[in-house]
Design an enzyme around this catalytic site. Structure first.
Site, mmCIF file in Angstrom:
data_model
loop_
_atom_site.group_PDB
_atom_site.id
_atom_site.type_symbol
_atom_site.label_atom_id
_atom_site.label_comp_id
_atom_site.label_asym_id
_atom_site.label_seq_id
_atom_site.Cartn_x
_atom_site.Cartn_y
_atom_site.Cartn_z
ATOM 1 N N GLY A 129 0.801 -1.222 0.000
ATOM 2 C CA GLY A 129 0.000 0.000 0.000
ATOM 3 C C GLY A 129 0.828 1.263 0.000
ATOM 4 O O GLY A 129 0.389 2.310 -0.505
ATOM 5 N N ASP A 130 2.041 1.202 0.539
ATOM 6 C CA ASP A 130 2.862 2.404 0.672
ATOM 7 C C ASP A 130 3.339 2.967 -0.667
ATOM 8 O O ASP A 130 3.115 4.159 -0.951
ATOM 9 C CB ASP A 130 4.052 2.125 1.581
ATOM 10 N N PRO A 131 4.042 2.192 -1.509
ATOM 11 C CA PRO A 131 4.478 2.795 -2.769
ATOM 12 C C PRO A 131 3.328 3.181 -3.690
ATOM 13 O O PRO A 131 3.454 4.121 -4.476
ATOM 14 C CB PRO A 131 5.366 1.715 -3.393
ATOM 15 N N GLY A 187 2.286 6.486 -2.414
ATOM 16 C CA GLY A 187 3.307 7.486 -2.697
ATOM 17 C C GLY A 187 3.288 7.969 -4.131
ATOM 18 O O GLY A 187 3.321 9.181 -4.393
#
Length: 821
Positions: free
Chosen positions: A574-576, A579
């Protein structure tokens, strides 16, 4: 947001199609040029009925576009395309390098004729290098990147994530890169040619394992579903539940499971420490096992403990918070009927989630597009309009300077984000030339700096994970809980173009940094907020990190070994995704600001971004043609399709924090995807095994019925071969194949090295560091190098004096008072 932007989409895969879909969602006029038989995505599952217009995948990826069916082997249709390109702002090309040129379509000539044109090529391996011409599928593209090599159980083959995630990631990057280029074209008159490699995008997002491999030579392995007891997936009474707690959330976990007494015990109050993990490995399963997932989810809300549900497509479609916020939009399709579509991944100004119209039928707009091309054939090529007056006359009369500035040069970003999602998004902005000023607290550095136990300099400056995703930035330390610190922050924001935060919902308002207050301070300010679950709806108050986001977003329920549980991705996926979405939001907002002169509020609900990447599963569920889930490395359509053990390689060390070898890996794997009868014949030729000569295997149906037997013969062949050599032999026979890279293997990959995918810099504390090169490659705007990530509070004095207007004496007084560091 993109009203008036004209896009010609010459896509030949999911990545190009999804790029066009994102642009269309925010108002661009996207014409997808399809061959007479239809775009390749129309042939991929699922379908509701027969024919190209029964494709559910096309209904999700082509939504909002116009479709022109053109035969580029015919001169008349090539002339129509040339006319379209002559009036476009942007062209998307996802064909193999040289494929369009072989048909007589010369995009390079079009760019030379119109310097303001932006052309983005998004391909599996980029436009250059020894593997530029290799074929790829979702499986082999993931294999070539290191992400597949990190997903799965240590005693099982590497595991593919569900759907088309390699292409989806590339599309999000193409979306952000093209918007940066369009913004630059509108403000300088100079367009660009972008070379985006699917492989490089994924290699640059291997979380902490990528930097560890680059800087320490340490391998990252497959950790299964439990990296730590409080970071993984657990069996509960009615299925599975996820938990993703950073060390500082360990206390909330103990509260939730009824053991607050351990919060004050230094031996176990960090759930990532050996002692804490050992204790929670007993306590957590005991507490979770007798409870239902929803009971756990409800109890976790009382303590803001980061437990998550793992919804299925049906549950996602009916999820109360998504329904309440209007995430699912309904459209009426002439063939498929009424069905949902996901809203855009960014919401602007509290309500704008994009324009959502149904996908076109194959060639639905061909006649109109041809008529438009004929009508415009005798007119001058189109040039975009914008605020600074560098337009048709000037751009056509005099080519722009040879090396224009980077797209975001002169844009100041105040970055209040931490961990991975926000810092990765602002790093992309910094790579594009923005002046990114990272704000940390004097006694609260970014959690990635301190994750291994570091508490002070120089130790807090040594994290390779932090340094990888915070390069090219400046760093200051302000205490925002103090009035003097908030005043300094407001003075910075008054000078800024962009403010980015990934705080939990409500924090910005409690600090006095809500959008209305910031708009009054600086009407041109663009505010990008990145909460896990948005600011409205029943989930808004929940805490979530990357694994929480992919679980709640529906991805994890879809992937896993056959007959096994839902499986987490190998990275905090989910993070990249969040981002790069934030970086795309900046491009949208800057383009709109050039038109309106005003800033805006851009909300990036991280869970929604993941849900949008599996839209075909949810739409198929709604239409009654669900896709199979948790099928390991097999495919809903193609066969054979899998990851096979190859000959073992030299030992690859896994290093502890002190540099000692704590493990070694020797396993090597190869991904093979036979995506048609021609590829099957190529596989048979390359392997030369008589067991594959059965006439029954000449059809897809026959191969699907005999997958176990075919897999056995392939596995015997691959086990005796070095995977790179086996992949090269298969590719030479027309078979999509790739050696499964790992974080460490990627650092020596021949193709990545040939393309310069890694670079180096000198860090004042960490020394010489190796890092991934910027993945958005602009032909006219090469990035002049990479600056090291900042030391903690390295630029406080410089920024407060030169940007915020403080005197050196005032800064010294703030430091003496503990307001700054």
């Amino acid at each position: 947001m993109l009203d008036g932007l004209r896009v010609v989409e010459l896509s030949a895969d999911v990545a190009g199609a999804f790029t066009g879909r994102l642009l269309a969602a925010y108002g661009a006029d996207v014409i997808v040029v399809e061959p007479p038989g239809g775009h390749v995505v129309r042939r991929l599952p699922p379908h509701r009925g027969e024919g190209p217009d029964a494709s559910v995948l096309a209904a999700t990826l082509h939504a909002g576009k116009r479709s022109a069916a053109l035969d580029l082997a015919q001169a008349a249709d090539r002339a129509t395309l040339e006319s379209l390109v002559a009036r476009a702002d942007l062209v998307i090309d996802s064909h193999a390098p040289g494929a369009l040129a072989a048909l007589g379509v010369d995009l390079a000539a079009a760019a030379r004729a119109r310097p303001e044109l932006v052309v983005c090529a998004v391909t599996p391996y980029g436009q250059s290098g020894p593997r530029a011409g290799w074929r790829a599928t979702a499986l082999t593209a993931a294999a070539a990147s290191g992400q597949l090599g990190m997903c799965g159980d240590p005693d099982a083959p590497p595991l593919k994530t569900a759907g088309h995630q390699a292409q989806m990631q590339a599309a999000l990057h193409a979306f952000g890169a093209t918007l940066a280029a369009v913004f630059a074209a509108r403000t300088t008159g100079a367009g660009d040619a972008i070379d985006l490699s699917m492989q490089e995008v994924q290699v640059a997002t291997l979380e902490g394992a990528g930097p560890a491999a680059l800087t320490r030579g340490s391998e990252g392995g497959r950790n299964g579903n439990l990296m730590f007891a409080q970071w993984g997936i657990h069996r509960c009474a009615d299925g599975y539940v996820g938990v993703a707690a950073m060390p500082r959330q360990t206390g909330a976990v103990y509260d939730c499971i009824g053991h607050p007494e351990f919060k004050a015990d230094p031996a176990v109050n960090n759930g990532w420490s050996p002692g804490g993990n050992a204790l929670l490995s007993t306590l957590l399963p005991e507490w979770v096992a007798p409870r239902t997932a929803r009971e756990i989810f409800a109890e976790a809300a009382r303590f803001r403990a980061p437990f998550t549900l793992i919804p299925t497509p049906r549950e996602l479609l009916e999820w109360p918070a998504l329904v309440e916020t209007g995430f699912w939009r309904r459209v009426d399709h002439p063939v498929l009927g009424r069905h949902p579509l996901p809203a855009g991944p960014v919401e602007f100004n509290g309500s704008d989630r994009g324009d959502h119209r149904r996908a076109p039928l194959l060639g639905e707009h061909t006649d109109k597009v041809r008529a438009e091309a004929r009508a415009e054939a005798g007119t001058q090529p189109r040039a975009a309009a914008g605020r600074r007056g560098v337009r048709a006359g000037r751009a056509a009369a005099a080519p722009p300077q040879a090396t224009p500035a980077l797209p975001y040069a002169g844009i100041r970003v105040i970055d209040a984000t931490q961990i991975w999602a926000g810092p990765y998004g602002t790093r992309l902005m910094a790579d594009m030339g923005a002046d990114v000023i990272k704000v940390e607290g004097p006694s609260f550095p970014d959690g990635i700096r301190t994750m291994t136990g570091a508490t002070k300099a120089p130790d807090v400056n040594l994290s390779a994970y932090f340094n990888e995703y915070n390069r090219n930035k400046r760093a200051i330390a302000l205490d925002l809980q103090r009035p003097e610190g908030m005043e300094a922050m407001r003075r910075l924001l008054a000078t800024a173009d962009v403010f980015v935060e990934n705080w939990s919902s409500g924090v910005a308002e409690r600090l006095g940094l809500g959008y209305e207050a910031l708009r009054a301070l600086n009407p041109r300010l663009i505010v990008i907020s990145m909460p896990g679950f948005g600011h409205r709806g029943g989930d808004a108050a929940r805490v979530g990190f990357g694994p929480s986001i992919e679980q709640m977003g529906g991805l994890v329920a879809l992937q896993g070994y056959e007959g096994g549980p839902p499986h987490r991705s190998g990275i905090s996926y989910g993070d990249p995704i969040a981002g790069v979405t934030a970086a795309g939001a900046l491009g949208l907002a800057l383009i709109a600001r050039e038109r309106t002169g005003e800033g805006c509020y851009a909300l990036v609900p991280q869970r929604d971004g993941i849900a949008g990447l599996i839209a075909e599963y949810v739409v198929a569920e709604a239409l009654g043609v669900p896709l199979p889930v948790r099928i390991g490395n097999r495919d809903p359509l193609f066969a054979p399709h899998g990851v096979y053990r190859a000959a073992d390689g030299p030992p690859r060390p896994q290093l502890g924090l002190d540099g000692s070898v704590v493990g070694e890996l020797t396993d090597r794997w190869i991904a093979i995807a036979v995506d048609g009868d021609e590829a099957w014949r190529g596989l048979r030729s390359a392997i030369g095994d008589a067991r594959l000569d059965s006439p029954a295997y000449e059809t897809l149906e026959g191969r699907r019925a005999a997958q176990d037997e075919i897999d056995a013969a392939i596995a015997e062949w691959t086990r005796a071969r070095e995977p790179d050599e086996a992949a090269a032999a298969l590719q030479a026979s027309g078979v999509p194949a790739a050696a499964v890279l790992t974080p460490l293997l990627a650092t020596t990959d021949e193709h990545l090295l040939a393309r310069g995918a890694f670079t180096e810099y000198e860090h004042p504390d960490a020394g010489r560091q190796r890092t991934t090169a910027p993945t958005w490659r602009f032909a006219r705007r090469p990035i002049p190098g990479v600056r090291p990530a900042p030391q903690f509070a390295q630029h406080t004095d410089e920024v407060l004096t030169a940007v915020a207007g403080y005197s050196p004496e005032e800064v010294a007084a703030l430091r003496d008072a503990g307001v700054v560091a």
